[in-house]
Design an enzyme around this catalytic site. Structure first.
Site, PDB file in Angstrom:
ATOM      1  CG  HIS A   1     -93.192  17.515 -48.825  1.00  7.40           C
ATOM      2  ND1 HIS A   1     -91.954  17.688 -49.391  1.00  7.40           N
ATOM      3  CD2 HIS A   1     -93.317  16.178 -48.608  1.00  7.40           C
ATOM      4  CE1 HIS A   1     -91.360  16.518 -49.504  1.00  7.40           C
ATOM      5  NE2 HIS A   1     -92.165  15.576 -49.054  1.00  7.40           N
TER       6      HIS A   1
ATOM      7  CE1 TYR B   1     -90.729  11.065 -49.221  1.00  8.20           C
ATOM      8  CE2 TYR B   1     -89.747  13.216 -48.775  1.00  8.20           C
ATOM      9  CZ  TYR B   1     -90.866  12.394 -48.843  1.00  8.20           C
ATOM     10  OH  TYR B   1     -92.111  12.898 -48.551  1.00  8.20           O
TER      11      TYR B   1
ATOM     12  CB  THR C   1     -88.722  10.649 -37.737  1.00  9.45           C
ATOM     13  OG1 THR C   1     -88.903  10.522 -39.147  1.00  9.45           O
ATOM     14  CG2 THR C   1     -87.337  10.133 -37.366  1.00  9.45           C
TER      15      THR C   1
ATOM     16  CE1 TYR D   1     -70.722  29.291 -14.582  1.00  6.61           C
ATOM     17  CE2 TYR D   1     -69.650  27.597 -13.259  1.00  6.61           C
ATOM     18  CZ  TYR D   1     -70.277  27.984 -14.427  1.00  6.61           C
ATOM     19  OH  TYR D   1     -70.478  27.073 -15.428  1.00  6.61           O
TER      20      TYR D   1
ATOM     21  CG  ASP E   1     -73.426  27.644 -17.225  1.00  6.39           C
ATOM     22  OD1 ASP E   1     -74.327  27.846 -18.075  1.00  6.39           O
ATOM     23  OD2 ASP E   1     -72.227  27.740 -17.502  1.00  6.39           O
TER      24      ASP E   1
END
Length: 858
Positions: free
Chosen positions: A249, A283, A386, A569, A582
């Site tokens: 980068h 940036y 971050t 279910y 589920d």
């Protein structure tokens, strides 16, 4: 369908909890490793050894050169939460008397109308997730960052609590605090082996990273790989192929700017907001009298993990392992864009340029969690500054309590299909992840690389029908079929005289990506005649052997051990009553079951919970296939080609039968995810194409159409069906999700039962837990994105959208929203924001279409 027993899946190891007196080795002393060591010590785990091949606390990895930008706003609630946690902790720390965080704020600028629309969407995410933010005009942006060309900037998103994390200070502050609390830190020490006995780690073998001498063993009960860009090599020591790709980068500093000359702040103490110009993939922020610029808008430059250098090489050559030779041509586009929006930089020279190395995963998310093959081995990889502290906190909670504290499905190490993890796939998906990191992500977007690897037996037929595909878990899934465009102009469709209304919405340019009006035709055709859907990507496991019934009763919330041929279910819950997944469970024989699941994390969970390897659990997804045939004429289509009784009396709702169709063995499940009469039809992959052709031929006289996922998603919302991972997560319970019916009132011996019984009224994990509700909106164009904020009548944000789509039958947009229980009552007036517009919405009774379920049970 034979569903013959195949190779048994390997047993998964138990993951012992870490606590006081347990020995932990953290490999890597960067932003993640240092934070994790600190978090473990805070939780009372003081026998922690931090090992790094580099120097403490500037190790030579990405943490040593990362610009430290923290933009908290994210389409993902979990990723935003992790960033918020990072800022919250580091804002209170100092290193050598200097702050770890400079809360200068963030400024995301837009120079095009499309980018301005994206900033409106991002403002919505910020509001939904609790990040202070405002959309400002160009003049205000230039006030916040003097020198920006206000005439070029149409608007900007200002987030005042964002800032610069000084990564080296963050590493030192947390690492030294961990050491002060009892941890040991070893620099210039390389891990060369992970010791494993009886399937569990016992320690690591280390050596001097400079000369390879002093080899010794550090005993451990748990080992965590936090090696940053060296992660692939570290995880392979424990047999894990980590899906992460180091990428280059471009980064550079300018010459001094006249406007910053004599600035009192030093290069590590910025005062102006960090700026992101996503349209240009660039940036920048101030560094004293200069500015530092990072560029993403250049060709992906992958780094072979084996080509990464180490501390010894750095000592010998002065070359930083995570800094590589600058490539000016790649930087040119970003540099030009900076000069356009910040004219003062025009004509300046660049200095101290380099290509920094960072890690990218196929979906851009971190890799966290325990190994599925080696007990006590954990991974904390592909984490940027971050989310660094947030990820460390999740890992520490997970290791010490067994509960990550948040829904981890988009972070989990094992979220990718194991069969996909070739190094070529990892490399190409990592390159794409880099290439799109600053791109606008559309809800129906799909990967463009490594396509066509996993297809159902019907793939060629779909292509001939003009299928437009999207990728899901490496599968090619039809979104819609071009051959159905003819329906849009048919007399029957236009007249809508079939008893089922049809509405074709307008879609604006923003929402049109990946959408087609053909979806309306396919949904209408399914509701009025019949649709044939490819359901082969649905993960399915064969579970059988002595004890299979008792095992499934333990992990499933509903009663599954009923008579053979019954479909249940159920929820897979955690110890707190949160929804892991589920599933549908079909009893094929006394100790033989088919489970329809949500993917590899479910298999991982089942293998960890299995009490006895004699219980065979196998993923049979790729060796079988599945067709969903639904619509009022589905039975008329199947009866002529079926040997067996498929009447409502002979094969009722939520029943299953192994029968012959078109002279091939089929397992027919009388279930429907679109809310109409029909079946899921499973057969071995070898029989799939024959079955497909036979059904299409039989359906020709009944108006059968091929139908795709766009129609499917609209119809499932109309019927009130939830999607795991979006509408339902581990942070939710059955009661808060409208799924209480999937918890058997007569069962007490299943995971999560006691926790559910102890929950307060409303069934939330907390008293103010958001409940899921269906709202209807009238919109001229488009639908709100997941993560769009929901407000009350006073304009206060009270929740967020989990998923939405246009209802072709009712002519309105339907959205699932998470809001406080009191606001989830039918009739409650709410508002939903989309791209800066606030739209009226009202809570509707669920389901919106066929609430009595008469269509399914005919």
């Amino acid at each position: 369908m034979t569903l013959a027993t195949r190779t048994t899946a390997p047993a998964a190891p138990a993951q012992p909890l870490v606590g006081p007196g347990r020995r932990v080795v953290v490999i890597g002393a960067g932003v993640v490793g240092a934070a994790l060591a600190d978090e473990l010590v805070v939780r009372g785990v003081t026998d922690v050894t931090i090992v790094d091949q580099g120097d403490l606390w500037e190790t030579g990895g990405s943490s040593s050169h990362a610009p430290g930008f923290v933009f908290q706003t994210n389409p993902s609630r979990v990723m935003c939460l992790l960033a918020q946690r990072t800022v919250a902790k580091l804002a209170g720390l100092e290193s050598d008397g200097r702050p770890v965080v400079d809360a200068v704020g963030g400024l995301e600028i837009a120079t095009t109308e499309g980018q301005l629309a994206e900033l409106r969407r991002r403002l919505g995410f910020a509001r939904a997730w609790g990040v202070p933010a405002e959309l400002v005009d160009g003049d205000r942006a230039a006030e916040l960052w003097p020198g920006l060309d206000s005439d070029r900037i149409l608007g900007a998103l200002h987030t005042p609590t964002d800032g610069v994390v000084h990564s080296r200070r963050a590493v030192r502050a947390q690492g030294e605090r961990a050491v002060a609390g009892g941890a040991t830190a070893l620099g210039a020490t390389r891990v060369v082996e992970v010791c494993v006995e009886d399937g569990r780690v016992t320690g690591v073998v280390v050596e001097n990273a400079l000369d390879g001498r002093d080899r010794r063993t550090i005993e451990a009960d748990a080992v965590v790989a936090c090696g940053g860009i060296w992660g692939p090599a570290l995880t392979r020591l424990a047999g894990i192929e980590a899906p992460m790709q180091p990428m280059e980068h471009g980064f550079a500093w300018t010459e001094p700017l006249a406007s910053l000359a004599g600035a009192e702040q030093g290069p590590e103490s910025p005062t102006r907001p960090i700026v992101r110009h996503q349209a240009a993939g660039v940036y920048f922020r101030e560094f004293g009298e200069r500015i530092g610029i990072g560029a993403y808008e250049h060709r992906p430059i992958p780094v072979d993990p084996e080509d990464l250098t180490d501390t010894a090489h750095m000592r010998a050559t002065g070359t930083h392992p995570a800094k590589r030779e600058f490539t000016p041509a790649d930087f040119e586009h970003g540099w030009k864009a900076v000069q356009e929006v910040l004219p003062e930089t025009a004509g300046l020279e660049l200095a101290d340029e380099f290509n920094g190395v960072f890690s990218f995963t196929p979906d851009g998310g971190p890799l966290l969690g325990p190994s599925r093959t080696v007990g006590g081995f954990w991974v904390g990889q592909a984490v940027w500054v971050t989310q660094s502290v947030g990820c460390a906190q999740v890992l520490a909670e997970w290791m010490t309590t067994g509960d990550p504290g948040i829904d981890p499905h988009e972070l989990d190490l094992h979220r990718f299909e194991p069969s996909t993890l070739s190094r070529g796939w990892i490399r190409e998906r990592g390159c794409e992840s880099y290439d799109t990191v600053y791109d606008v992500s559309f809800p129906r977007g799909s990967t463009s690389v490594q396509r066509g690897r996993k297809t159902s037996p019907f793939y060629l037929r779909h292509q001939l029908a003009g299928a437009v595909f999207a990728e899901a878990s490496d599968w090619e899934r039809p979104q819609y079929f071009e051959e159905n465009a003819r329906i849009l102009s048919s007399a029957a469709f236009r007249a809508a005289d079939t008893g089922v209304a049809v509405h074709v919405p307008k879609h604006d340019a923003w929402d049109h990506a990946g959408w087609s009006a053909i979806a309306a035709a396919e949904a209408w055709s399914t509701r009025t005649r019949a649709g044939l859907f490819d359901m082969s990507a649905l993960s399915r496991f064969l579970i059988e052997g002595p004890g299979a019934t008792d095992f499934l009763e333990t992990v499933c919330s509903a009663k599954v051990g009923r008579r053979v041929g019954t479909v249940a279910y159920a929820m897979l819950l955690d110890d707190k009553g949160g929804i892991r997944s589920d599933v549908t469970v079909t009893r094929l024989a006394e100790e033989r079951y088919l489970m329809g699941s949500n993917g590899p994390l479910d298999l991982d969970h089942l293998l960890r919970m299995r009490p006895d390897p004699a219980i065979h659990i196998e993923d049979i997804t790729t060796s079988t296939c599945c067709l969903g045939l639904w619509g009022p004429r589905a039975r008329d289509i199947l009866e002529p080609i079926t040997e067996g009784d498929i009447s409502h009396e002979g094969l009722g709702y939520f029943r299953a039968a192994e029968i012959m169709m078109a002279d091939v063995p089929v397992l027919a499940l009388r279930v429907s995810y679109v809310g109409d009469l029909g079946w899921e039809l499973y057969t071995d992959a070898a029989y799939g194409l024959h079955l497909f052709d036979a059904i299409r031929a039989a359906g020709a006289e009944h108006g059968l159409v091929l139908a795709g996922r766009l129609a499917f998603n609209s119809m499932r919302l109309e019927k009130g069906y939830r999607s795991h991972g979006t509408d339902v997560t581990r942070e939710d319970t059955p009661a808060t999700s409208g799924l209480g019916f999937a918890v058997s009132p007569r069962k007490t011996e299943f995971i999560g039962h006691d926790a559910l019984a102890a929950l307060p009224e409303g069934g939330g994990l907390t008293e103010d837990a958001p409940h899921l509700a269906t709202v209807g909106l009238r919109m001229e164009t488009g639908v709100p994105d997941a993560g769009s904020p929901v407000t009350d009548a006073d304009g206060q944000v009270v929740g967020w959208v989990t998923s939405s789509d246009y209802s072709y039958e009712t002519g309105q947009v339907l959205a699932y929203v998470r809001v406080p229980r009191a606001l989830a009552e039918v009739g409650t007036a709410l508002r939903v924001e989309r791209l800066g517009r606030s739209l009226p919405a009202r809570v509707l009774a669920d389901p919106v279409v066929d609430p009595e379920g008469e269509r399914i049970r005919r």
